[in-house]
Design a protein around this motif. Structure first.
Motif, PDB file in Angstrom:
ATOM      1  N   MET A   1      -4.900  10.538 111.152  1.00  0.00           N
ATOM      2  CA  MET A   1      -5.642  10.173 111.283  1.00  0.00           C
ATOM      3  C   MET A   1      -6.650  10.586 112.680  1.00  0.00           C
ATOM      4  O   MET A   1      -7.446  11.147 113.030  1.00  0.00           O
ATOM      5  CB  MET A   1      -6.211   9.083 110.350  1.00  0.00           C
ATOM      6  N   LEU A   2      -5.571   9.660 113.931  1.00  0.00           N
ATOM      7  CA  LEU A   2      -6.009  10.042 114.704  1.00  0.00           C
ATOM      8  C   LEU A   2      -5.028   9.613 115.673  1.00  0.00           C
ATOM      9  O   LEU A   2      -3.825   9.371 115.785  1.00  0.00           O
ATOM     10  CB  LEU A   2      -6.119   7.598 115.586  1.00  0.00           C
ATOM     11  N   LYS A   3      -5.242  10.259 117.368  1.00  0.00           N
ATOM     12  CA  LYS A   3      -4.011  10.887 118.225  1.00  0.00           C
ATOM     13  C   LYS A   3      -5.040  10.501 119.042  1.00  0.00           C
ATOM     14  O   LYS A   3      -5.895   9.910 119.347  1.00  0.00           O
ATOM     15  CB  LYS A   3      -3.604  11.530 117.899  1.00  0.00           C
ATOM     16  N   LYS A   4      -4.034  10.353 120.326  1.00  0.00           N
ATOM     17  CA  LYS A   4      -4.397   9.675 122.147  1.00  0.00           C
ATOM     18  C   LYS A   4      -4.880  10.907 122.216  1.00  0.00           C
ATOM     19  O   LYS A   4      -5.042  12.734 121.883  1.00  0.00           O
ATOM     20  CB  LYS A   4      -2.784   9.297 122.580  1.00  0.00           C
ATOM     21  N   ARG A   5      -6.237  10.854 123.388  1.00  0.00           N
ATOM     22  CA  ARG A   5      -6.860  11.700 123.588  1.00  0.00           C
ATOM     23  C   ARG A   5      -5.498  13.036 124.334  1.00  0.00           C
ATOM     24  O   ARG A   5      -4.550  12.804 125.184  1.00  0.00           O
ATOM     25  CB  ARG A   5      -7.733  11.983 124.461  1.00  0.00           C
TER      26      ARG A   5
END
Length: 185
Positions: A1-5
């Motif tokens: 769902m989220l990851k580092k840029r």
């Protein structure tokens, strides 16, 4: 769902960001893909210096669909900024991203307070914030900060999410998996 840029997500994110329903609400605007690549690189470097925390929001197939960030970090607090590409509006991605981000901020990264500044003219966002049981209006309790953010053209309302209130909310609210288990029982 989220990851580092990641700089590799920039092309897909830029195409989503320039949509007229999205662009006005993006904090760091770019008028070209080259400018967006530069801003993404700056964001990654700013996170390395602990000035902000920023994540790419992904759909269920791992494609980038927006960003969520905590800006202006000071004293374990910062300002939330998030945007999703237009095709992903109203599909539950925003709340899922916020839940994942808040859990990371509060329980992994030591953040105590998340501030929201919402333009007074943005009635829809104001009503949405007021509905959340873990969000408090901070116009009176954080007067100095309110005056600081209202020193430009736009006039904002200030809201805050405190770690303890968010934790209480999550302890009282069953997760989707728990709800499904209760229905089956």
């Amino acid at each position: 769902m989220l990851k580092k840029r990641d700089i590799h997500d920039s092309h897909a994110l830029y195409e989503l960001m320039v949509h007229p329903d999205v662009f006005p609400y993006v904090r760091h605007k770019a008028d070209s893909i080259e400018e967006y690549l530069f801003l993404t690189k700056q964001t990654i470097e700013a996170e390395e210096r602990s000035e902000l925390i920023s994540r790419t929001i992904l759909d269920e197939w791992g494609s980038p669909i927006g960003t969520i960030s905590l800006f202006d970090l000071q004293e374990n607090a910062g300002f939330l900024g998030t945007w999703l590409g237009k095709p992903y509006h109203g599909k539950g991605y925003n709340q899922a991203a916020k839940d994942a981000f808040f859990n990371e901020l509060f329980y992994e990264l030591g953040i105590d307070t998340i501030f929201l500044r919402i333009r007074k003219v943005n009635v829809r966002s104001t009503k949405a914030a007021e509905k959340l049981p873990y969000v408090e209006c901070a116009n009176e309790t954080r007067r100095a900060l309110l005056e600081q953010i209202n020193n430009g053209e736009d006039i904002y309302s200030l809201f805050e999410i405190k770690k303890d209130l968010y934790t209480l909310y999550t302890m009282r609210t069953p997760s989707a998996a728990e709800e499904q288990h209760l229905k089956e029982a």
